[in-house]
Design a protein around this motif. Sequence first.
Motif, PDB file in Angstrom:
ATOM      1  N   ALA A 139       0.811  -1.221   0.000  1.00 49.04           N
ATOM      2  CA  ALA A 139       0.000   0.000   0.000  1.00 49.04           C
ATOM      3  C   ALA A 139       0.842   1.269   0.000  1.00 49.04           C
ATOM      4  N   THR A 140       2.107   1.162   0.407  1.00 48.03           N
ATOM      5  CA  THR A 140       2.987   2.333   0.346  1.00 48.03           C
ATOM      6  C   THR A 140       3.581   2.522  -1.041  1.00 48.03           C
ATOM      7  N   GLY A 141       3.395   1.526  -1.909  1.00 50.22           N
ATOM      8  CA  GLY A 141       4.016   1.544  -3.222  1.00 50.22           C
ATOM      9  C   GLY A 141       5.277   0.710  -3.303  1.00 50.22           C
ATOM     10  N   ALA A 142       5.613  -0.007  -2.224  1.00 48.79           N
ATOM     11  CA  ALA A 142       6.835  -0.807  -2.199  1.00 48.79           C
ATOM     12  C   ALA A 142       6.724  -2.012  -3.118  1.00 48.79           C
ATOM     13  N   GLU A 143       7.858  -2.385  -3.680  1.00 51.72           N
ATOM     14  CA  GLU A 143       7.974  -3.585  -4.511  1.00 51.72           C
ATOM     15  C   GLU A 143       8.636  -4.729  -3.766  1.00 51.72           C
ATOM     16  N   TYR A 144       9.378  -4.401  -2.695  1.00 41.97           N
ATOM     17  CA  TYR A 144      10.121  -5.397  -1.932  1.00 41.97           C
ATOM     18  C   TYR A 144       9.828  -5.228  -0.440  1.00 41.97           C
ATOM     19  N   LEU A 145       9.700  -6.359   0.242  1.00 40.41           N
ATOM     20  CA  LEU A 145       9.563  -6.401   1.694  1.00 40.41           C
ATOM     21  C   LEU A 145      10.760  -7.177   2.233  1.00 40.41           C
ATOM     22  N   VAL A 146      11.562  -6.524   3.066  1.00 41.29           N
ATOM     23  CA  VAL A 146      12.872  -7.060   3.428  1.00 41.29           C
ATOM     24  C   VAL A 146      12.922  -7.472   4.898  1.00 41.29           C
ATOM     25  N   TRP A 147      13.379  -8.706   5.124  1.00 38.59           N
ATOM     26  CA  TRP A 147      13.704  -9.199   6.458  1.00 38.59           C
ATOM     27  C   TRP A 147      15.122  -8.760   6.760  1.00 38.59           C
ATOM     28  N   ALA A 148      15.277  -7.941   7.816  1.00 32.89           N
ATOM     29  CA  ALA A 148      16.517  -7.180   7.919  1.00 32.89           C
ATOM     30  C   ALA A 148      17.485  -7.615   8.998  1.00 32.89           C
ATOM     31  N   PHE A 149      17.068  -8.433   9.964  1.00 31.34           N
ATOM     32  CA  PHE A 149      17.985  -8.698  11.071  1.00 31.34           C
ATOM     33  C   PHE A 149      17.571  -9.947  11.838  1.00 31.34           C
ATOM     34  N   LEU A 150      18.544 -10.728  12.247  1.00 35.71           N
ATOM     35  CA  LEU A 150      18.329 -11.875  13.129  1.00 35.71           C
ATOM     36  C   LEU A 150      18.884 -11.542  14.511  1.00 35.71           C
ATOM     37  N   GLN A 151      18.049 -11.682  15.532  1.00 35.51           N
ATOM     38  CA  GLN A 151      18.554 -11.490  16.885  1.00 35.51           C
ATOM     39  C   GLN A 151      19.561 -12.590  17.223  1.00 35.51           C
ATOM     40  N   GLU A 152      20.473 -12.251  18.118  1.00 34.15           N
ATOM     41  CA  GLU A 152      21.550 -13.186  18.445  1.00 34.15           C
ATOM     42  C   GLU A 152      21.019 -14.521  18.946  1.00 34.15           C
ATOM     43  N   LYS A 153      19.972 -14.518  19.735  1.00 32.06           N
ATOM     44  CA  LYS A 153      19.423 -15.757  20.285  1.00 32.06           C
ATOM     45  C   LYS A 153      18.816 -16.649  19.203  1.00 32.06           C
ATOM     46  N   ASP A 154      18.537 -16.091  18.046  1.00 34.45           N
ATOM     47  CA  ASP A 154      17.897 -16.834  16.966  1.00 34.45           C
ATOM     48  C   ASP A 154      18.885 -17.322  15.917  1.00 34.45           C
ATOM     49  N   ARG A 155      20.181 -17.231  16.209  1.00 33.76           N
ATOM     50  CA  ARG A 155      21.192 -17.652  15.232  1.00 33.76           C
ATOM     51  C   ARG A 155      22.377 -18.310  15.928  1.00 33.76           C
ATOM     52  N   THR A 156      22.067 -19.237  16.818  1.00 36.56           N
ATOM     53  CA  THR A 156      23.114 -19.887  17.596  1.00 36.56           C
ATOM     54  C   THR A 156      23.626 -21.172  16.955  1.00 36.56           C
ATOM     55  N   SER A 157      22.909 -21.682  15.934  1.00 40.63           N
ATOM     56  CA  SER A 157      23.292 -22.949  15.330  1.00 40.63           C
ATOM     57  C   SER A 157      22.797 -23.018  13.896  1.00 40.63           C
TER      58      SER A 157
END
Length: 308
Positions: A139-157
């Motif tokens: 609705a803003t006119g965007a063409e891309y929706l970006v996942w921008a960051f993984l919290q440290e606890k979610d990337r341990t393995s």
Amino acid sequence: MKTRRDFIKAAGALAASSLLVSPFGCTPKKKDAAATEGDMAAASNKEIGLQLYTLRNEIDAEGVEAVLEKVAQIGYKWVEAYGYEGRKFLGKTPQEFKSILGNNGLRMPSTHAVTEVSSSGGKSAIVEQMKTTAEDALATGAEYLVWAFLQEKDRTSLDDYKRHIETWNQFGQECKSAGIQFAYHNHNFEFDDFNGQKPYDMILANTDPELVKFELDLYWISKAGFDPVEYFNKAPGRYPMWHVKDMEPGEEKFFAEVGNGTLDFARIFAARETSGMQYFFVEQDGTRKTPFESIDISFKYLNQAAFV
């Protein structure tokens, strides 16, 4: 100073099987010759974008309307938002945000967004929320929706990354159904070594090329010690967006205005067709000058650079 993590916490935690969206060696490279007077093209008001996170404190202090007006006055044509919360972008509804952009001759081809679901909702609720997020971004006119960051606890393995890859493929399908493209933005931690494997390579290999594209952060991949052009060659066409930021020489490798650091932008931009790049956004997570001074310096360099 607010960080991406502050915005993430404000939006609520995702399920344990998923993550939050939002947010540091590289051997210094020879500075590109395009910065010298003989290689500068005449200023031409090129199409250059800005990730608004650079101006997060200014937006808090002055309001998004005043900040976007200044961004447009510098000469930027595209912006990328952060701070999606309560179905609003930086406190504005999608329609309000789109109107403010239009009033300043700006458009937003891409946005970073948080999928506001509590851990009690489970994975199905997270995926369902992505549908709403995609609709708001569109609705803003965007063409891309970006996942921008993984919290440290979610990337341990690597198992963490495997779960996330499954979710991102689902997000990609939901975004496609809504009419927008899902993408993933990197930092440097995706290039950490896990028993001889790099999570970024796993993400690249196991996400659907049509459903999951990439926004390559040139600073972070370089700080991790890897070559952006090598990755363009590994996966041609999967990098429709870049974050363009420079790196100071020296041990700290702090952020620098574009053209004032060590990255070889002439070489990187020469590979834009291979990467599939459509949009690039200046971003400077931290600055030694004022943020407005920094984005002005970066704009002027890119606007005059013969390789852009």
